[in-house]
Design a protein around this motif. Structure first.
Motif, PDB file in Angstrom:
ATOM      1  N   VAL A  78       0.843  -1.198   0.000  1.00  0.00           N
ATOM      2  CA  VAL A  78       0.000   0.000   0.000  1.00  0.00           C
ATOM      3  C   VAL A  78       0.876   1.245   0.000  1.00  0.00           C
ATOM      4  N   ALA A  79       1.919   1.246   0.832  1.00  0.00           N
ATOM      5  CA  ALA A  79       2.843   2.387   0.893  1.00  0.00           C
ATOM      6  C   ALA A  79       3.482   2.638  -0.472  1.00  0.00           C
ATOM      7  N   HIS A  80       3.863   1.569  -1.151  1.00  0.00           N
ATOM      8  CA  HIS A  80       4.451   1.694  -2.490  1.00  0.00           C
ATOM      9  C   HIS A  80       3.474   2.365  -3.443  1.00  0.00           C
ATOM     10  N   ASP A  81       2.233   1.861  -3.464  1.00  0.00           N
ATOM     11  CA  ASP A  81       1.232   2.411  -4.374  1.00  0.00           C
ATOM     12  C   ASP A  81       0.935   3.883  -4.061  1.00  0.00           C
ATOM     13  N   VAL A  82       0.863   4.223  -2.780  1.00  0.00           N
ATOM     14  CA  VAL A  82       0.619   5.609  -2.376  1.00  0.00           C
ATOM     15  C   VAL A  82       1.755   6.503  -2.862  1.00  0.00           C
ATOM     16  N   GLN A  83       2.990   6.044  -2.737  1.00  0.00           N
ATOM     17  CA  GLN A  83       4.131   6.846  -3.176  1.00  0.00           C
ATOM     18  C   GLN A  83       4.120   7.043  -4.697  1.00  0.00           C
ATOM     19  N   VAL A  84       3.717   6.017  -5.426  1.00  0.00           N
ATOM     20  CA  VAL A  84       3.629   6.135  -6.890  1.00  0.00           C
ATOM     21  C   VAL A  84       2.549   7.146  -7.268  1.00  0.00           C
TER      22      VAL A  84
END
Length: 112
Positions: A78-84
């Motif tokens: 989720v953190a990865h997707d939010v950063q993208v």
């Protein structure tokens, strides 16, 4: 002028605040304000609906205020997707700022 402040911790985005109306046009017909609002609100919807992140949003339409706060503890995926999504939002904001810098002030701050 809209003051946009972006906060980063290391390479991770943590928060964005957009404060004030751009003043490019009359309220309700201001295409710069509408473009900035669309970019930020679409990104927040993506973080909520697509990434499934429990982000915190503060909003006051009358004063032209919108804030997204990214929680510190998110699952890695989720953190990865939010950063993208946040980085994509920044592409749009940066491009808009380059064209309309008299109406949008953009500042990126490092948080310790």
């Amino acid at each position: 002028m809209t003051k946009v402040k972006v906060f980063k911790k290391g390479s991770d985005f943590t928060r964005i605040t957009c404060d004030g109306h751009t003043g490019y046009g009359v309220e309700g017909e201001d295409i710069v304000c509408a473009a900035l609002s669309s970019i930020v609100q679409t990104a927040s919807l993506g973080m909520l609906s697509v990434a499934g992140a429990n982000i915190h949003i503060k909003r006051n339409d009358k004063e032209g205020f919108f804030e997204i706060i990214i929680p510190e503890q998110l699952p890695d995926n989720v953190a990865h997707d939010v950063q993208v999504i946040f980085a994509t939002m920044m592409c749009g904001i940066t491009d808009l700022h380059e064209e309309y810098s008299d109406f949008i002030d953009l500042e990126v701050c490092d948080v310790l």
